[in-house]
Scaffold this motif. Sequence first.
Motif, PDB file in Angstrom:
ATOM      1  N   PRO A 199       3.641   0.245  -4.304  1.00 31.96           N
ATOM      2  CA  PRO A 199       3.159  -0.955  -5.005  1.00 31.96           C
ATOM      3  C   PRO A 199       4.124  -1.508  -6.056  1.00 31.96           C
TER       4      PRO A 199
ATOM      5  N   TYR B  66       0.839  -1.208   0.000  1.00 28.58           N
ATOM      6  CA  TYR B  66       0.000   0.000   0.000  1.00 28.58           C
ATOM      7  C   TYR B  66       0.872   1.256   0.000  1.00 28.58           C
TER       8      TYR B  66
ATOM      9  N   ARG C 135      -5.694   7.737  -0.004  1.00 32.32           N
ATOM     10  CA  ARG C 135      -4.235   7.668   0.121  1.00 32.32           C
ATOM     11  C   ARG C 135      -3.859   7.991   1.556  1.00 32.32           C
TER      12      ARG C 135
ATOM     13  N   ARG D  88      -5.438   0.644  -1.122  1.00 27.34           N
ATOM     14  CA  ARG D  88      -4.138   1.233  -0.807  1.00 27.34           C
ATOM     15  C   ARG D  88      -4.067   1.502   0.692  1.00 27.34           C
ATOM     16  N   GLU D  89      -4.553   0.545   1.486  1.00 27.26           N
ATOM     17  CA  GLU D  89      -4.543   0.749   2.929  1.00 27.26           C
ATOM     18  C   GLU D  89      -3.809  -0.390   3.639  1.00 27.26           C
TER      19      GLU D  89
ATOM     20  N   THR E  20      -3.017  -3.907  -4.617  1.00 23.92           N
ATOM     21  CA  THR E  20      -3.009  -2.446  -4.686  1.00 23.92           C
ATOM     22  C   THR E  20      -3.899  -1.912  -5.809  1.00 23.92           C
TER      23      THR E  20
ATOM     24  N   ARG F 100      -5.885  -6.813   3.437  1.00 22.98           N
ATOM     25  CA  ARG F 100      -5.606  -6.501   2.035  1.00 22.98           C
ATOM     26  C   ARG F 100      -5.376  -7.778   1.221  1.00 22.98           C
TER      27      ARG F 100
END
Lengths: 684, 574
Positions: A164, A161, A491, A191-192, A187, A198
Motif C-alpha cells: 500500500p 493490496y 492478509r 487488502r484483497e 487499503t 477494491r
Amino acid sequence: MSWRIAVDIGGTFTDLVAWNQDGGALVRSKVLTVPDDPVAGVAQAIDHAALHLPDATEFVHGSTIAINAVLEERGARTALITTRGFRDVLEMGRKSRPDMYNLFFRPRTCPVPRGLRLEVGERMAHTGEALTPLDPGEVDAAIAALPADVEAVAVCLLHSYANPEHEQRVAASLREQRPELYVSASTDLSREAKEYERTCTAVVNAYVGPLVAGYVGRLRAHLTDRQCSAPLLITQSNGGVMTAEVAEREPVRTMESGPAAGVTGAAWIGRPLDFGDLIAFDMGGTSAKACVIAGGVPEVAAEYHIGGRVSGLPVQVPFLEIVEVGAGGGSVAHLDAGGGLRVGPRSAGSIPGPAAYGRGGVEPTITDANVVAGRIDPDYFLGGEMRLDAGLAHAALARIAEPLGISIEHCANAVIRIADTIMAEAIRAVTVERGRDPRDFTLVAYGGAGPVHATSLAAELQIPRVLIPAGPGTFAAYGMLVTDLRHDLARTLTGVLDSIDPTTVANRFNELEHEASAYVRSRLEGGREASIRFVRRVDLRYVGQFHPLTMTVSGDVDSDFAAVTARRFHVAHAERYGHSAPEELVEVGALRVTAIADVRKPPAEQTSAAESGGGRVSVSRRVLYGDGRWRSAAVHRRDQLRVGDTVAGPAVIDDPASSVVIDEGDRATVMDGAHLLITVGAAA
Amino acid sequence: MTAAAVLPDLATIAYVRHALVAAAGEMMINVKRAAYSPSIHQIQDVCVGVVDVEGSILACAPGLPMFLADMGEVVRDGYDTLGRDVFEPGDVYMSNDPFTIGTHINNIATYSPIFFEGALAGFAVVRGHMVDLGGAVPGSRSTRLTEIYQEGLRVRQLRLYRAGEPDPAMMRLIGDNSRMPEAVLGDLRAQVAACRTGERRVQALLGKYGRPSFEHAAREILAHGDRLARAAVRAIPDGTYSAESFLDDDGVDLDTPVPIRVTVVVEGEGMTIDFSEFAEQTRGAINTGPAGAVAIARNAFKCVTTPHEPANEGHFRPLTVIAPPGKVISARPPAACGYWARTTSTTVDTIFRALSPAMPAAIPAGHFGDIPMCLINGYDSNGRRFVFFEPVPGGHGGRPHEDGVSATVCFHEGDTPDVPVEVQEALLPIVVEESALDEDSAGAGRFRGGLGYRRVFRLLGSSASMQINVDRHRCLPWGLHGGASGRPNRAAIQAGPGAPWQPVLKQDDIRLGPGARVMLVGGGGGGWGEPAERSRAAIAADVEAGYVSAMAARRDYPGTVDGADPTTEDGHAD
C-alpha cells in the motif's frame, strides 16, 4: 440508572429498544421514520419510550442513510485518483451483461464522472514490488487539478493490496494539501485483489462519507443537547459495532447494519435454547432476507453488491451472508402478458402502500392477500393504532382474480403461496445450495411480516421448528443491543499447504490478532471493559482452482497443521460441492482473523401477563390456510400469554407489530425469554 | 366454509417454475466455484440447465446465451446415438461434437439422467469451455486450421461416469489428450458435481409433488413460455424482413469477405428465421454444426420477445429456423469450428437489423460484434504450462432513447465477467499498461454508440507464443436511422520499446520477447438517429468527459462545438 439504548432507522419505521442495566425490563417503541430529518424520528422514538437520556451509558445506532445515498445516487461529489491507464476501470466494471437478453441492459451509473477520475504514474506488481516509482510531481498535479466543488476523494492504485505504500503516500499528500476533503484509501478498507471491486469500495466509502459524517455529527449534537454523554456506537454489516468516529471514516462498513443486527439478535436468543443451527428470516415491507447461523455464528461473506448483483456496486467489506429476495408485505401481485400470476419484486412501499392501508393504493399486495385470508386482523394492525380496510383489500385482489377466472379467496391464497415460494428460494440459497438440509434447522422469524408467513414457509421447506422472538417488530433494534464490538482483518498468504512453514502461519495469525485487537481495544471506551476473543480462518483451494473455501482454524498452529487442515478441507469440499480430490495438493490463499470484544447483554425477558389465561381474547376468526381451506382459528393476544402456555392450531396469535399464524397440527409454546416456539405439522 | 379443497394449481406451477430455475442457479454456482480454469470461474464460459425426457429445456441459469440450443440437443443426440434405454442411475455422458450439438471442440457437454422411482424423469446438463483438448495448437483452435481433425479430441456420446464413479479409461483418454490435464479433469469434475446437484433437486421436486403433478407443471411452464412469446410476436407487424452484413474473412482466404444474409418472416404469432442465403461453409475455422444456426436464431428471438424471462423451451416454440446443410452455421464434417464464435454475434445483430424497420423502438444500432482475442500460451516462472485467453469487450449500438453502453461483451456472451488485471498478472508473465475506454470510437448519432475498449499489455517472459484473432475490422458497427458507424475492432503489436506498432488482425504463432507490447481494441457502437438531432448538452458533456474529442465533435456534429470545423475526414489513425 444506566440504560443501553438501541435505535434502528428503517424505510417506514424507526424502532427503539432500551435496557436498564440495573435490572429493569426492556422498553420498546416504534414511530414513523422522518425521511427528511432522521434525527427527528430518533428523538420521537426516545420521547415515545419516555427515556431520560442523561441516564444512558451507551447508544447503539443503525440506519439506512449510507445505503440509501448509494441506491438513490445522492452521495458527495467524489473524485478518484488511480494508476495511469486505469481510470476507466470504475466505469467499465467487469464488462459483462448479466441481464443477457435485454437489448437495453444498462450497468449502474458510475459514481465518479470521468473528468474527476485522475491518474498518476506509478506501478506495483502483484508481488508488492514497485515496478515504477510514484512520481510526486504527478501526485501534486492531480491534487491541483481537483475542482473546487469536489467534497471527497477515493484513492485506489493497482496491486495496492500487496503493497500500500504508493497509495498511502497519495492519500497523505491529499490530506496534507486539501485537509477539508474527505479522503478514502482503498487499503484502509480492503487488502484483497480485484481492482474494480477494491476501487468501488474506496469510492463508495468516499461517496457516502461526508453525508454519514454530517448525520453522525447532527445525531451526536442532538444527544449532547439532551445531556447524553454515552458513547455512540454504530452497527456494521459484519454483525459487529464500531464507534461513531470509525463509522465516520469507514461508513462503507455500515451499509447493511439493520439486517445484520437482526441476524445477530437471532444468534443471541438462539444460543441458550439449544436448537442447533438456525435460519434467521426477516420479512419487512419490501423484501425478505435469510441468513444461516451455524454453531451459533452467522456466516460472513468477504464481498457483496450494494443494490443487487446484476447492476449493483461491489464492495469488499465483510458482510453477514444475507440473501435478499423482493417479497415483502408491500410487494405487488400482477399478471404477466402470458396470464401468469407474479408477485413482486415491485413494492407499493409506504406510499401509497397496500390497498388495505386506504392511502390510495389500488394494486393487490401480499398484505392485502393476508387481510383477505384472515391472517392479519385489520382492526389490530400495529396494536390497533392503524386500521386496515378489508373491503379495499378484496377490491384489489379482484383486479387479478377476475381475469384468472378464480375466486378472490383462491387468488389470495395463490398470492400467499407464491410469496412463500419466492421466500423459500432465499432460504434455499443459504441452505440447500450449500449442501445443507433445511429440515435440520430452526427458523427464527421476525420483521413485521415474518411471523405471518413463518409456519407456511416452514411447512414448504419441511423445517420442523419456528421461533418467533419477543418483540418481533423491533427485533433489529434488539439485535443492536446484543451486538459485540468486532473487527475483521485478512492478509494474502499464498503457497502449497504442505510446504508452508507452520511457524510462518502461526506468526501471521499472531500478527493479525495483535493488529485486530489493537484496533478493537483503541475503540473500547466509556468504561467498557471487555476481554477480546479471536476467530481464525484460512482460505483454501486445490492447486489450480480459483475460488477458495474459507474454513475456521481451531487450536494452535503446530506441526500437524498441514495434515489436519488438508483433511478437513477435503471433507468440506465434498460437503459443499459433492466431490473432493484428496490426491491433489491444497493451496493457502489468505489468512483471516476476527477480534471480538463482548458487550453485556440483557437477560431473558419475562412474560408480563398476571395469570395464565391462555391469552385467548375471542372465540375465533376464519383463516384461510395454505391448503386452500378455511378454518376457524382461535385468536390469542401475545401479551396475555405466559411462559409455559401452549396454543394448538388452528390459531392466530396477534402481536402489536405482527400476527403469528398457526396451522392445524402446529403447536406453539411460550418459552423462557417470552419467545414463541412452534413445532410445525407432523414434526409435532 | 370449505369451498374448493384443491391446491391452487397455478401456485404449484409457479412453485415448480421457481424451484427449477433455482436448481439451475445452484448448478451454476457449484460448477463455477469448484472450477479450475479462468474460462469457467471468471469468464463463466459455461451453461447449465435441466431438460425433460424429450430434451426440452425446463430451466437454465444465466451464463453464455449462445449455449442455449445445445442444452437439449445433446440429449436428443444421445437418444439418436445410444437409444432411449441405455441410461442408468449414476451415469454421466459427455459429448463435444460440433456437428451434432453445435459450438466447437473445446465445449464439453456433460449430462446425467435423472431417475425417479426407477424411471427416467429428465436430465441435468452442463456445458463448459475446456482450456485445451489437444490438436495441432495450444488452446485447440487456430485461424490456420482447416479440418476438425486438427482441433483436438472429438468425443461423441461416451460414458464418463458409471454408477456414480468415473470411468478410469475415459479419464486417461481425456487427460492424455490435453496439454492441461489437471485443469481439464478438474473442470470436468466440477461439471459432474453440478449435474449431481441438478439431479438431486429435481428428484426432491418429484418426491414432493409426485410424477404426474410435476409433469403437468412442466408442461404448463413450457405452455406459459410459449404464450408469452406468441404475445410478443403478435405485436410485431407481419412481413418479410431481410438484412445483410459480412465477416472480414474466414481466417484462411484473407481477401474474401464472408456474407451474412438473413431473412426474417413474421406471420401472426410465428416467426421464421431463414439462413438459406447465408455463406457456404468455409475452409477457415469459423464454422459450426446445425445446432449453431438454432442457437443464434434463438438468442436473437429471445431478445426481441421474452428478454426478461429465465429461458425455457416454451419461449422458442413460435420460432422456426431454416438452415440448409453446408452453411457456415450448419456445417458438415470435416469443417473446422474452433473460431465458431467469430460468426455468432454479427449474425444475431444482423437479425436485429432486419427487424429494425418492423420494431424501430426496440432495436439498437449495430455493436462491435466480435470477440477480439489474444490467446497466450507458455510456461510460468514455476515451469508450469498455461494457456490463457480473454475476450475483449466493445461498444454497443445507440438506442431509440439513449446512448449505447460502452466496453461490454458482445451478444455471444452474457453473464461473463472479465478477469481482473490484478488476478491476470498473478497468473501470467505480463504487465497490463492500459485498460481503458477507446475515445472517439463511438458512432455519432442522436443517441451515439457506446465507446469501445483498449487494452495494452507488455510481455515479461520470452517463452510465450500468441494467436491474435480479430474480425469485424472491415464491416463497421452500423448506425441506424441516420446514425454513423462506430470504429472497428483492431489489434497491433510492438516488437520492443520504440519499435513501430504493426497492425495485425488474424495471426498465429506470434513469438515476441520481453518488452514487446500487444494492443487489442474492441470497436465502438453505431449511432442511432441523425447526429444533427443530438442535444448540444450531450455533445458538450461528451467533450468534457473526453468520450469525444473536440476535433471529432466538430467533425461529427458541425457547428455545435467552438473552433473551426475540420473539412476533411480525419480517418481512423491508430
